[in-house]
Structures are given as C-alpha cells and as structure tokens.
Scaffold this active site. Structure first.
Site, PDB file in Angstrom:
ATOM      1  N   SER A  14       0.741  -0.918  -0.013  1.00  0.00           N
ATOM      2  CA  SER A  14      -0.071  -0.015  -0.019  1.00  0.00           C
ATOM      3  C   SER A  14       0.829   1.300   0.046  1.00  0.00           C
ATOM      4  CB  SER A  14      -1.198  -0.115   1.088  1.00  0.00           C
ATOM      5  OG  SER A  14      -1.799  -1.131   1.271  1.00  0.00           O
ATOM      6  N   GLY A  16       1.713   2.777  -2.743  1.00  0.00           N
ATOM      7  CA  GLY A  16       1.064   3.436  -4.075  1.00  0.00           C
ATOM      8  C   GLY A  16       2.001   3.280  -5.266  1.00  0.00           C
ATOM      9  N   LYS A 190      16.466   2.879   8.248  1.00  0.00           N
ATOM     10  CA  LYS A 190      16.818   1.342   8.398  1.00  0.00           C
ATOM     11  C   LYS A 190      16.072   0.620   7.490  1.00  0.00           C
ATOM     12  CE  LYS A 190      19.848   0.593  11.402  1.00  0.00           C
ATOM     13  NZ  LYS A 190      21.323   0.795  11.190  1.00  0.00           N
ATOM     14  N   CYS A 382     -25.315  -0.831 -14.003  1.00  0.00           N
ATOM     15  CA  CYS A 382     -25.273  -2.261 -14.262  1.00  0.00           C
ATOM     16  C   CYS A 382     -26.326  -3.054 -13.156  1.00  0.00           C
ATOM     17  CB  CYS A 382     -23.869  -2.996 -13.944  1.00  0.00           C
ATOM     18  SG  CYS A 382     -23.767  -4.610 -14.817  1.00  0.00           S
ATOM     19  N   LEU A 383     -26.254  -3.565 -12.062  1.00  0.00           N
ATOM     20  CA  LEU A 383     -27.160  -3.856 -11.124  1.00  0.00           C
ATOM     21  C   LEU A 383     -28.110  -2.930 -10.837  1.00  0.00           C
ATOM     22  CD1 LEU A 383     -28.276  -6.484  -9.847  1.00  0.00           C
ATOM     23  CD2 LEU A 383     -26.690  -6.050  -7.877  1.00  0.00           C
ATOM     24  N   GLY A 384     -27.460  -1.628 -10.669  1.00  0.00           N
ATOM     25  CA  GLY A 384     -28.266  -0.526 -10.242  1.00  0.00           C
ATOM     26  C   GLY A 384     -29.398  -0.183 -11.238  1.00  0.00           C
ATOM     27  N   ARG A 463     -24.003 -10.762 -16.897  1.00  0.00           N
ATOM     28  CA  ARG A 463     -24.603 -11.928 -17.371  1.00  0.00           C
ATOM     29  C   ARG A 463     -26.022 -11.714 -17.874  1.00  0.00           C
ATOM     30  NH1 ARG A 463     -20.985 -16.156 -16.788  1.00  0.00           N
ATOM     31  NH2 ARG A 463     -19.864 -15.731 -14.702  1.00  0.00           N
ATOM     32  N   HIS A 508     -20.618  -0.149 -17.730  1.00  0.00           N
ATOM     33  CA  HIS A 508     -19.921   0.548 -16.642  1.00  0.00           C
ATOM     34  C   HIS A 508     -19.231   1.833 -17.022  1.00  0.00           C
ATOM     35  CE1 HIS A 508     -19.998  -2.712 -13.529  1.00  0.00           C
ATOM     36  NE2 HIS A 508     -20.205  -3.464 -14.739  1.00  0.00           N
ATOM     37  N   GLU A 510     -17.880   4.343 -15.497  1.00  0.00           N
ATOM     38  CA  GLU A 510     -16.876   4.598 -14.654  1.00  0.00           C
ATOM     39  C   GLU A 510     -15.538   4.273 -15.201  1.00  0.00           C
ATOM     40  OE1 GLU A 510     -18.979   2.330 -14.086  1.00  0.00           O
ATOM     41  OE2 GLU A 510     -18.382   0.803 -12.967  1.00  0.00           O
TER      42      GLU A 510
HETATM   43  N1  GLN Z   1     -25.200  -9.264 -11.506  1.00  0.00           N
HETATM   44  C1  GLN Z   1     -25.668  -8.591 -12.786  1.00  0.00           C
HETATM   45  C2  GLN Z   1     -25.480  -9.332 -13.791  1.00  0.00           C
HETATM   46  O1  GLN Z   1     -24.641 -10.324 -14.068  1.00  0.00           O
HETATM   47  C3  GLN Z   1     -25.100  -7.048 -12.673  1.00  0.00           C
HETATM   48  C4  GLN Z   1     -23.554  -7.169 -12.903  1.00  0.00           C
HETATM   49  C5  GLN Z   1     -22.853  -6.019 -12.492  1.00  0.00           C
HETATM   50  O2  GLN Z   1     -23.364  -5.188 -11.854  1.00  0.00           O
HETATM   51  N2  GLN Z   1     -21.622  -5.933 -13.000  1.00  0.00           N
HETATM   52  O3  GLN Z   1     -25.944  -8.870 -15.121  1.00  0.00           O
END
Ligand code: GLN
Length: 538
Positions: A14, A16, A190, A382-384, A463, A508, A510
């Site tokens: 850690s 960096g 040291k 994604c899952l959100g 998936r 994603h 981000e």
């Molecule tokens: N679990 C969900 C899927 O597989 C979302 C994946 C994720 O958020 N990266 O589709």
C-alpha cells in the site's frame, strides 16, 4: 528500441506503486514519449475476475474484455489511453501458459522448472508490449513486497531481464517507506536499507529509490539513504503524502523523477513535460465553487476500493463542474421502507452500484423508489440499472414480484433475465459479457444530451439484461430505452421521461472516465445534483 522500467515495492504494501507508476508515465507522456504500464500480480488466480471485491477491491475491465487489477484503472485515468489483456499478468496465467506448453510437448522432454521456464515466460510477457512497436517506454509494476515468497520468480526475471538488456535499457525503481517515529521525532531509514539489501540478495541493485514519507526528507537523510543503498543522491526521490492522487505527478516532477529516469535510460529529456491541462484540472479540483452530497448505495461499501473507478469518475466530473462531490457510502442492506427518507433525504443525488447476488438488493430497490418519487437525481450502474427496472416494474407497472432471474428464477415477471449467449456457460472467470460493445443513443433523450452523439461504445461485465418482452409496456409508462446495442438489440440505457435525471446504464461508464475525458453521464449526473441543490434552496 523500447526501454523498460520496473517498479518494485519494499517495507510494506500500500505504498502507492500504482500511483507512482502512473505519475511517472504521465510525465514521460507529457514529454512526448509513448508510454504504457503493465502490472504483474503474484497470486494464482488467472485474473481477479473471480475475486470477491472484499479481497482485492474493484475488478477493472479493459476494452478488450480483460478482467484486471484496479491499478489498470489508474493507468488509464492518468494516461487517457486504453490498456489490454497484456497489461495485467498473474502468476496463475504464467503457470497456465507454461503448463499448456508442456502438454503440447513444447519443452521436448525437458524437466519443466521455475528457472528457466517460469522466468522465461515472465520475461516473454514483460516484452510483449514493447515488441508491439507501439511504445518507447514500458513501465512494469510488480505487485507484492520484495521478500515475499510469491514474488520471487518475478524478481529473478527482472534480474535476468536487466542483465540481458543492459543497464541503460532496463532500470529498477524501488518504492520504500521512511517511517516517522513520533516518540523520537525522527524519520527512520533503516527499513529502506534492509529492503534494498533484500533486493541486492536477489542480485538487483535498484537505480532509483522513491521514498514514501509523511514528512519532508532532509538533504542529510537523502545523502544517508544514497550512501547506504548505493545510489546517486538525485536518485533518492521523496514521495510525500498528498491530499489527492492527482497531485502526485506534479510532486514527482518537482523531484525530477522523470529527468532522472531519462538520464538513466540515456534518453533525451526533449522539452519539459507539458502539464498545462493537468494543472488546469487540479485547479478546478482544488477550487470548487459548489458542493453536492451524493449517496453511493452498494453492498461492498465497507471497502471503498470496491468502487474505485466510480469514486474517481466523481472526482473527474466534479472538477469539470467545479463542484466538490462528497460521496457518502451507504450499505444497501441498511435501507428499509421506514428509514429510507432518513437515509437518503439529505442527498442531492443517489448512485446505485453494480454488484452480484441477492444481498442488499431490496434496499437498492427501496432507495430507487424513494429517489424516483422525490425527483432526486438517480444514476444506476449495471445491477443498479437492473434494480431500477425491477422497481419500475413492481411499483409503476404493477408487475407483482418483478425481479431479475439472477435472484428469483420463479418470479412470474423476470423483467431482467439471463442473456441467451450466457445460458450454456457453466465455468466462471472470463465468461461474462465483457469489454467494449457499441450502443446507439436515441435523439432527444438525456443520454443524448450527455454524449452529444449517436454512436458510442461502453464496457460491460454482466450476464443478465433487460427482458425486451416488457419493453413496450415500460416505454408506454415513461421508462424508455435511450441506448440500444445495434447488433443484438439489447437495452443498454434506460431513463425516465418525467424526472429531472433518472438514468441507468447496463455498462460501466466509470471505467472510461479519465482526467482528460471525464465521463459525460457522470458530468451530467453531477450537474443534475447541483441543479437539485439550487432548487431545494429556493
Ligand atoms: N449481476 C448482474 C449481472 O450479471 C449485474 C452485474 C454488474 O453489476 N456488474 O448482470
């Protein structure tokens, strides 16, 4: 001819290494050199794709679909250039390659050993990026700490590599810690001496020492380190704690790390690094004119590294908007109908995070219901995004027990279901829908307002997908698909028509946000949060 820089770490983890590697690369790039960074990780997993985020933080995904260490995210954010599968190699992959070759009979009856076969395979991977002809300089970061059993073959490979290439074509930068003993009121050298000694035992004399410290290192201490570690005084570089990782390139420039590196590699220093746009970014970052509080609702919030790219994307988008984004990490499991207002009511925006499995999912759905009804800016990743689809199905369309088939295979309304191509896959690791896919944006939508163009490409790791059988029903009720994959017709972006900002992406975003190119959806989301804050005051 490509030149090579190896970055090792001593004393503790850690320190960096990733940020120092990225900062040095940035300075060399700003001088006009073509630079890339790769990382070797000493663990046996083939890649971090199967690791729980609690183990290793976020799994970063490249354009070509490699599941990699989160340091590659830093490399891309600093350099604004994509990395690939070849930029992250683990012990597991090295052994897998060697064992595959052995099974194919490539070793012609020889006994296969760590030296030379494993070390040869490591060296081959160290050269792949350089051999492509695309880079003047390749920086290779070695994960782990010198002295670890696991990293020994990598250290030995570096020794051989340096010997083969010659001292002006391959150099070693060793990152160490100079601890401050408060009781003695002194910085201590040291541990650094001992860790250089450990490197010397393996036959490596480091060329440059980067010394992580909480206090400035005096000229005397620099001299002492130089003398005992056998390096030039100007090769002792101070790396003082910084308030932002984005300040580190400028700190390294002040320490002339890039200059020292170029002189050791016998490369011309050319012009001074052009860091004007970087400084402009830092100026905006450090002098915000507004302030917003955004909740990040997720299941791994105890370890913020699990959402590294998201928090960095907020920093880029904040700077772009000259706004300080305060990210509040909220465990999704803690959100219930009777406390959601108390948990989220003070926020100007809510991001519901990616994730896998059922833990915390009902809290995410509850959070989305609250921000939808209260017109608080929402961004789902994604899952959100999938949770936003479930919430809308249950509470607006009246689809009882709507769910994703990832969680409830018996639900009568699987509004999110497994992609066709995923149905016959049983093995884990590298088997999701991974990497960059194209997406077409509908004009007149919030997504279009953000991107300002029709054809985009984003990176994926999932998936499951929006179940298109329900699309008409959703669109009629006001949740529209504003981004569609042109080849497969998969829904990649959803948004609400009648809401100031309610957007979800199956990809994603981000992962593509960099200092030079803050991600447009994050930029718009932060702007919407600022707008919401203004309205609230009025
Ligand atoms: N679990 C969900 C899927 O597989 C979302 C994946 C994720 O958020 N990266 O589709």
């Amino acid at each position: 001819m490509t030149k090579y820089i190896f970055v090792t770490g001593g004393v503790t983890s850690s320190l960096g290494k990733g940020i120092i590697s990225a900062s040095l690369a940035k300075l060399l790039q700003a001088r006009g050199y073509r630079v890339t960074i790769q990382k070797f990780d000493p663990y046996i997993n083939i890649d971090p794709g199967t690791l729980n985020p609690y183990e290793h933080g976020e799994c970063y995904v490249t354009e070509d679909g490699a599941e990699t260490d989160l340091d590659l995210g830093h490399y891309e954010r600093f350099l604004n250039a994509p990395t690939t599968q070849a930029n992250n190699i683990t012990t597991g992959r090295i052994y897998q390659n060697v064992i595959n070759k052995e099974r194919q009979g490539d070793y012609l009856g020889k006994t296969v050993q760590v030296v030379p076969h494993i070390t040869d395979e490591i060296k081959r991977n160290m050269r792949i990026l350089g051999d492509s002809g695309n880079y003047d300089i390749v920086i290779t970061e070695l994960g782990g700490t010198v002295g670890d059993i696991e990293s020994l073959p990598f250290i030995e490979a570096v020794r051989q590599f340096k010997w083969e290439e010659g001292s002006s074509n391959a150099i070693v930068i060793h990152l160490t810690l100079i601890p401050f003993l408060a009781a003695a009121g002194e910085l201590k050298t040291k541990p650094t001496q001992h860790s250089v000694k450990a490197l010397l035992e393996y036959g490596i004399q480091p060329d440059i020492l980067v010394c992580r410290t909480e206090h400035h290192i005096s000229a005397d201490i620099r001299k002492k380190i130089a003398l005992f570690c056998n390096v030039n005084v100007n090769a002792v570089i101070e790396s003082i704690d910084a308030s932002s990782i984005y300040s580190v390139p400028l700190l390294m420039m002040k320490e002339q790390l890039d200059k020292t590196v170029l002189s050791k590699l016998k490369l011309p220093a050319k012009n001074e690094p052009d860091m004007e746009s970087w400084k402009d970014f830092l100026g905006r970052l450090k002098n915000p004119t507004a302030d917003v509080r955004i909740g990040l609702v997720g299941k791994y919030v105890e370890l913020p590294d699990a959402y590294k790219s998201i928090s960095e994307a907020f920093i880029h988008a904040g700077a772009k908007n000259e706004c300080k984004v305060r990210v509040e990490y909220i465990p999704s499991e803690s959100i219930y109908p009777d406390n959601v207002a108390e948990k989220l009511g003070h926020l100007q925006g809510v991001l519901v995070a990616p994730g896998f499995g059922s833990r915390g999912i009902e809290g995410k759905i509850e959070a989305i219901k609250f921000v939808r009804q209260n017109e608080i800016p929402f961004f789902g990743i994604c899952l959100g995004m999938q949770c936003a689809v479930i919430e809308f199905g249950r509470n607006v369309l009246g689809l009882k027990n709507a769910n994703t088939s990832e969680i409830d295979e018996n639900s009568a309304h699987q509004v999110i279901n497994m992609m066709e191509e995923q149905k016959n896959i049983t093995s884990k690791g590298g088997t999701m829908r991974l990497g960059a896919y194209p997406c077409d944006i509908k004009k007149g939508t919030k997504a279009y307002a953000a991107y300002g163009k029709q054809h985009i490409s984003e990176r994926h790791r999932h998936r499951y997908e929006f179940n298109s059988e329900y699309l008409k029903q959703y669109e009629d009720a006001g949740m529209i698909a504003s981004g569609i994959n042109p080849d497969s017709n998969l829904v990649e972006i959803i948004e609400l028509k009648n809401h100031p900002f309610f957007v979800g992406g199956q990809f994603h975003p981000e992962l593509k946000s960099t200092v030079a190119n803050p991600h447009p959806l994050f930029v718009k989301f932060v702007a919407a949060a600022m707008e919401y804050a203004k309205k609230k005051i009025k």
